[in-house]
Design a protein around this motif. Structure first.
Motif: not given
Lengths: 222, 245
Positions: A171-172, A183, B175, A194, B179, A179, B172, A175-176, A197
């Protein structure tokens, strides 16, 4: 050649020569991305908006598909037992095998992503960033997959179980990774936080995941 | 802790504790439910639906606390090789999954009148969902490995990996959510909540915690007995084989 390099070269060669191991992963990636628009409709604006997410999710699935390859063959034919008694410490062994998995799936998948991005109408100027996020994020994908692969070693239906164990941990990364690209396309804000990270997660996985994988290998080989 | 390594001694302790614990739960749960349904006032904004909180919040606490128990038990399995640690972790996982499920379902039922939808991808809901998936993975791993020793150690490793990842996932997801949409969701901040609502909440929290301890002890007892039956069956088969030969 040191044992570590020799093992890496061997694993990459095996993956390369094992009829179509890399080709199947890339083919799977293509077919997952190609089938999505049939479910979502051919609206190019919509596809462009969700392209980073789709490319990342399909990449995770494709990488997982090949994850049981990391230890499975060596476990079946006894190579793993020989390697475990050799000069390499088990965590380093797990790290090298994860690295080989990254070189033979993460890198090809990341390089293929822009081509599939064209199918999804991803803006051209977002492509370099997309590839950069995938290069930064896929080490975490391979190293975490190695934990799942070592935990499910030699079990029935290990592929499905591997997905259930490992996908929540992605999941992390997802997400990053997504993003950073969105972005850049739609904003608001800089894509750097992101991205950094994502890199941090990859670096931490490279250090920590082999320890967990080695512990799991020990329980499987006993 | 060391004296408890003897399963018979542990089973005796469980047998002695269970009736008292059950009585305590009846009292706590009775008081808590009475306070929650009849004494505590309806919220000025949310009306009667605020009472869902008295089940929802303790369940969410226990959902997270249970993972903590599993992680500590995992350390016990891997470092001290305590024979009961593996049993404790295995018994706690389904209970934790149930509490997580209860928290998700009550949250969703609370969400319908409050937010107008059963599910929003709010940071808290999402991380609870991921926690639920982690529980499912743990249970599936236990089921998939037949040899109890390997299953225990493998699950312990997975539990520790999950415990390291939970804060990262939570961060996360927070975050990610901020967003996409600002927090428009009601937040129960500890100190800002009225004592009239807080007292029943804590009573219910204590009741749920006691319920967890009871269920956990009973599940551990079942697991120990199950392993004994398995061992007896194995010796029986061995005897039969020897007699046949």
């Amino acid at each position: 050649m040191s044992p570590a390099v020799a093992l890496l070269v061997r694993d990459v060669k095996l993956a390369w020569r094992e009829g179509g191991a890399i080709g199947v992963v890339l083919g799977f990636y293509l077919v997952v991305v190609a089938i999505m628009p049939f479910g979502l409709g051919p609206d190019l604006n919509l596809l462009a908006r969700i392209a980073p997410g789709m490319l990342w999710v399909a990449l995770l699935l494709a990488a997982l598909l090949s994850a049981d390859r990391i230890f499975h063959n060596d476990y079946e034919d006894g190579t793993l037992d020989v390697l475990a008694t050799g000069p390499l410490p088990l965590p380093l062994l797990a790290a090298i095998k994860s690295l080989a998995h990254w070189l033979t799936t993460g890198v090809p998948l990341a390089l293929m992503a822009p081509v599939l991005g064209l199918l999804l109408n991803l803006p051209l100027d977002a492509m370099p960033l997309l590839v950069a996020t995938m290069f930064a994020g896929t080490p975490a994908v391979s190293f975490i997959a190695a934990i799942g692969a070592s935990l499910t070693l030699g079990l029935r239906r290990s592929g499905l179980l591997l997905a259930l164990l490992v996908l929540p941990l992605y999941v992390p990364v997802l997400i990053f990774g997504v993003s950073t690209v969105s972005m850049n396309i739609v904003g608001p804000g800089s894509p750097w936080p992101p991205f950094l990270m994502l890199t941090a997660i990859s670096l931490a996985s490279i250090v920590l995941a082999p320890l967990a994988a080695a512990a799991a290998l020990r329980t499987a080989m006993r | 802790m060391i004296s408890l390594a003897n399963p018979t001694r542990f089973l005796n302790l469980v047998g002695a504790v269970v009736p008292w614990l059950a009585a305590l739960i009846v009292i706590l749960l009775g008081t808590g439910l009475y306070l929650a349904f009849f004494v505590s006032p309806p919220d000025y904004q949310q009306g009667e639906t605020v009472r869902i909180m008295y089940v929802h919040v303790p369940a969410a606490w226990l959902a997270m606390g249970c993972f903590l128990v599993i992680a500590i038990a995992a350390l016990g399995t891997l470092i001290w090789r305590h024979p009961l640690a593996d049993v404790a972790a295995k018994a706690a996982a389904p209970i934790g999954a149930c509490f997580t499920f209860v928290a998700l379902v009550t949250g969703s039922l609370w969400g319908k009148p409050m937010w107008g939808t059963y599910w929003v991808w709010d940071a808290r809901l999402t991380s609870m969902l991921v926690l639920f998936l982690l529980y499912l993975g743990l249970i599936a791993l236990w089921q998939a490995i037949e040899e109890p020793g390997r299953a225990g150690r493998a699950a312990a490793i997975l539990a520790l990996v999950g415990a390291i990842n939970i804060p990262i996932i939570k961060f996360s997801v927070n975050w990610w959510n901020t967003l996409h949409q600002p927090a428009s969701v009601l937040r129960v901040d500890g100190p800002s909540i009225d004592p009239a609502l807080l007292t029943p909440l804590f009573v219910m929290g204590a009741a749920f915690a006691a319920l967890f301890v009871l269920l956990h002890l009973l599940a551990m007892r079942t697991e120990i007995l199950r392993r004994r039956v398995r061992a007896l069956q194995q010796t029986q088969v061995e005897h039969a084989v020897l007699a046949g030969a």
